[in-house]
Design a protein around this motif. Structure first.
Motif, PDB file in Angstrom:
ATOM      1  N   SER A   1       1.437   9.569  -2.272  1.00 48.16           N
ATOM      2  CA  SER A   1       2.780   9.165  -1.868  1.00 48.16           C
ATOM      3  C   SER A   1       3.273   8.052  -2.785  1.00 48.16           C
ATOM      4  N   GLU A   2       4.562   8.028  -3.026  1.00 56.30           N
ATOM      5  CA  GLU A   2       5.136   6.964  -3.844  1.00 56.30           C
ATOM      6  C   GLU A   2       5.804   5.900  -2.991  1.00 56.30           C
TER       7      GLU A   2
ATOM      8  N   TYR B   1       0.840  -1.194   0.000  1.00 53.75           N
ATOM      9  CA  TYR B   1       0.000   0.000   0.000  1.00 53.75           C
ATOM     10  C   TYR B   1       0.871   1.238   0.000  1.00 53.75           C
ATOM     11  N   ALA B   2       0.268   2.340  -0.369  1.00 51.45           N
ATOM     12  CA  ALA B   2       0.907   3.648  -0.302  1.00 51.45           C
ATOM     13  C   ALA B   2      -0.160   4.644   0.119  1.00 51.45           C
TER      14      ALA B   2
ATOM     15  N   GLN C   1      -6.132   7.668   3.749  1.00 51.69           N
ATOM     16  CA  GLN C   1      -6.600   7.116   2.479  1.00 51.69           C
ATOM     17  C   GLN C   1      -5.427   6.420   1.829  1.00 51.69           C
ATOM     18  N   LEU C   2      -5.664   5.171   1.405  1.00 51.11           N
ATOM     19  CA  LEU C   2      -4.577   4.339   0.893  1.00 51.11           C
ATOM     20  C   LEU C   2      -4.873   3.815  -0.496  1.00 51.11           C
ATOM     21  N   ASN C   3      -3.825   3.611  -1.251  1.00 51.74           N
ATOM     22  CA  ASN C   3      -3.888   2.849  -2.502  1.00 51.74           C
ATOM     23  C   ASN C   3      -3.346   1.466  -2.169  1.00 51.74           C
ATOM     24  N   LEU C   4      -4.091   0.416  -2.534  1.00 50.68           N
ATOM     25  CA  LEU C   4      -3.692  -0.960  -2.247  1.00 50.68           C
ATOM     26  C   LEU C   4      -3.447  -1.689  -3.559  1.00 50.68           C
TER      27      LEU C   4
END
Length: 71
Positions: free
Chosen positions: A38-39, A33-34, A67-70
């Motif tokens: 964010s990278e 996740y990020a 909040q996350l990117n998975l």
């Protein structure tokens, strides 16, 4: 990653009188996740999941508003 203690994961918050609407299923899946915008990617895994959400185990403390990117 060391994910050894169930009590540590849940903080002892779950009880036998859990009134969840959807059944939760114990499923361990590795993912990355990020944080949004964010990278920096971080390894994590799921603890359990249901129709409306999932419990994840991370190496870093997250707040409910993160909040996350998975993937």
């Amino acid at each position: 990653m060391n994910f050894s203690s169930e009590n540590q994961i849940t903080g002892g918050a779950w009880s036998q009188h859990d009134r969840r609407v959807f059944a939760r299923f114990r499923v361990e899946l590795a993912f990355k996740y990020a944080a949004l915008n964010s990278e920096k990617t971080i390894k994590a895994k799921t603890y359990d999941l249901c129709a409306k959400g999932l419990c994840i185990i991370t190496e870093e403390k997250l707040s409910p508003s993160n909040q996350l990117n998975l993937w």
